[in-house]
Write an enzyme that holds these catalytic residues in place. Structure first.
Site, PDB file in Angstrom:
ATOM      1  N   ASP A 129       0.916  -1.142   0.000  1.00 54.89           N
ATOM      2  CA  ASP A 129       0.000   0.000   0.000  1.00 54.89           C
ATOM      3  C   ASP A 129       0.953   1.188   0.000  1.00 54.89           C
ATOM      4  O   ASP A 129       1.610   1.451   1.019  1.00 54.89           O
ATOM      5  CB  ASP A 129      -0.886   0.016   1.243  1.00 54.89           C
ATOM      6  CG  ASP A 129      -1.843   1.204   1.218  1.00 54.89           C
ATOM      7  OD1 ASP A 129      -1.391   2.314   0.854  1.00 54.89           O
ATOM      8  OD2 ASP A 129      -3.027   1.036   1.557  1.00 54.89           O
ATOM      9  N   HIS A 130       1.073   1.869  -1.105  1.00 58.84           N
ATOM     10  CA  HIS A 130       2.173   2.842  -1.220  1.00 58.84           C
ATOM     11  C   HIS A 130       2.045   3.990  -0.208  1.00 58.84           C
ATOM     12  O   HIS A 130       3.004   4.700   0.039  1.00 58.84           O
ATOM     13  CB  HIS A 130       2.310   3.369  -2.652  1.00 58.84           C
ATOM     14  CG  HIS A 130       1.325   4.415  -3.036  1.00 58.84           C
ATOM     15  ND1 HIS A 130       0.035   4.135  -3.391  1.00 58.84           N
ATOM     16  CD2 HIS A 130       1.438   5.765  -3.120  1.00 58.84           C
ATOM     17  CE1 HIS A 130      -0.603   5.261  -3.668  1.00 58.84           C
ATOM     18  NE2 HIS A 130       0.215   6.271  -3.519  1.00 58.84           N
TER      19      HIS A 130
ATOM     20  N   HIS B   9      -5.816   2.880   1.464  1.00 59.41           N
ATOM     21  CA  HIS B   9      -5.045   4.051   1.917  1.00 59.41           C
ATOM     22  C   HIS B   9      -5.669   4.701   3.156  1.00 59.41           C
ATOM     23  O   HIS B   9      -4.978   5.008   4.128  1.00 59.41           O
ATOM     24  CB  HIS B   9      -4.952   5.103   0.812  1.00 59.41           C
ATOM     25  CG  HIS B   9      -4.369   4.576  -0.467  1.00 59.41           C
ATOM     26  ND1 HIS B   9      -3.409   3.598  -0.498  1.00 59.41           N
ATOM     27  CD2 HIS B   9      -4.614   4.888  -1.765  1.00 59.41           C
ATOM     28  CE1 HIS B   9      -3.088   3.331  -1.750  1.00 59.41           C
ATOM     29  NE2 HIS B   9      -3.805   4.097  -2.543  1.00 59.41           N
TER      30      HIS B   9
END
Ligand code: BG6
Length: 406
Positions: A96-97, A159
């Site tokens: 999950d960046h 996010h």
């Protein structure tokens, strides 16, 4: 194709040759930035080519996968099962960046390296928490993907939930990948499940119509490439939720994400409770504002603490003021790209900033109920907002229920 055995054999030979030439020790990290439906085929092909097995001398083989992991709990389970038939959970790095962003990692430093904030970080002092991921962009040529996902699956489930976990979790016992992820999972397990029949009371979903963004006219979502002209996919979601545990009982968390909003801003805003007794209610100036703490994740990275101050003069007059910290000013250089950090961590075998399977499961269990509630609704009633505005008027309904949107 993704399952071409010759291709994978050639890959294995090539990697062996690189090992011999450069002494890279037989370590393998496979980064699958492909549609998730291709994960099972690829991991099986890696296995057939012997690429899943660590070699001699302690070398390793790992796989990095991108979100979305499935589109609901059942499909996520299928994908995770297929991956884990080949790779052990410890060798699976789910990206999950958002966790690669410096300001997101700083949430934990801010909370657990400082003594002065944590005592306030609970229901006794916090009135509500807002987590916002606002974007000015539309679907940027990814219409076909977005049609299937919607912003709930695209951003809320991952996010925003990750931000929520870091804001709400208990202090971990150590700075260890599993100690941290255990605490995140506890937050997800404490989320008050929404009954599908109540979904419309606590969520607003909407879609952008044509409007103006960055000074230019932009099309509505339904006119984007790859999008159905009668699409009911949401590009905006606001959701009020509760973390039912000792620390957060009674504190609403308002999460919202939207495309084609007027500003790009990701932030966590904590609003604190009022003073117990309003000594200054007759003072002039602006009405005393509640204290708030804004953790600006991007783009204007920093932290703002808002409080009230006396405006100089002989009359008591109160004015809200702010104390600001800016990353750029403090540290003088742009933070590294999220992916730089994450891929390096995967190489180093540090899973702290990756999503463990139980996190995926818990997040989907929660979101599935929202999706189910929406499926039961007449989606043709989906509200529209003009591109370049702060979302639909309907979001104000949540305001009326005690959550502030601004
Ligand atoms: C991606 C989503 O994961 O995150 C996109 O698929 C979104 O829809 C993007 O635009 C936002 O990332 P960032 O780093 O720009 O906040």
């Amino acid at each position: 194709g993704f399952d071409d055995p010759d291709g994978f054999r050639a890959l294995a030979e090539r990697l062996d040759a690189i090992d011999r030439e450069h002494g890279t020790g037989g370590n393998r990290l496979f980064y699958l930035a492909v549609p998730p439906s291709a994960f099972p085929t690829i991991v099986r092909a890696l296995q057939a080519a012997g690429l899943d097995r660590p070699g001699e001398n302690g070398s390793w083989s790992r796989v990095v996968v991108e979100k979305p992991i499935g589109h609901d709990l059942a499909s996520a389970n299928e994908l995770n099962d297929a991956i884990q038939e080949v790779f052990d959970e410890r060798a699976v790095f789910r990206i999950d960046h958002y966790l690669g962003k410096e300001t997101v990692q700083n949430l934990l430093v801010f909370r657990f390296a400082n003594a002065i904030f944590e005592p306030l970080w609970n229901t006794k002092y916090v009135d509500h928490v807002q987590i916002t991921v606002a974007e000015t962009i539309g679907v940027e040529g990814r219409g076909a993907y977005f049609e299937e996902a919607g912003i709930t699956r695209d951003s809320l489930q991952n996010h925003l939930f990750q931000l929520l976990c870091l804001v709400a979790m208990e202090p971990p016992v150590s700075w260890d990948a599993d100690a941290i992820r255990d605490e995140k999972v506890k937050v997800l397990r404490a989320l008050r499940p929404v009954e599908p029949s109540e979904v419309s009371d606590v969520t607003v979903r909407a879609q952008y119509g044509a409007g103006v963004s960055g000074g230019a006219s932009v099309p509505g979502y339904r006119e984007e490439d790859g999008v159905s002209p009668t699409s009911t996919t949401e590009t905006y979601v606001a959701h009020q939720m509760h973390v039912d545990n000792w620390r957060w009982a009674g504190v609403p968390f308002l999460l919202r994400a939207g495309k084609r909003l007027p500003e790009r801003v990701t932030e966590v805003a904590m609003q604190f409770r009022d003073v117990p007794h309003r000594l200054f209610r007759h003072a002039g100036g602006e009405r005393p504002a509640p204290n708030s703490l804004i953790l600006r994740i991007q783009p204007d990275e920093g932290i703002t603490l808002r409080f009230d101050a006396k405006r100089p003069g002989s009359q008591p007059s109160i004015e809200p003021v702010a104390m600001n910290m800016y990353y750029g000013e403090e540290f003088g250089k742009a933070p590294p790209e999220a992916y730089e950090r994450l891929l390096l961590d995967a190489v180093l075998g540090d899973g702290t900033l990756f999503i463990r399977r139980d996190e995926v499961d818990c997040a989907w269990s929660y979101v599935d109920r929202l999706l189910e509630g929406w499926r039961e609704q007449d989606l043709s009633e989906l509200p529209e907002y003009t591109a370049g505005t702060w979302g639909p008027g309907e979001a104000q309904v949540l305001v009326a229920k005690g959550c502030l949107l601004y």
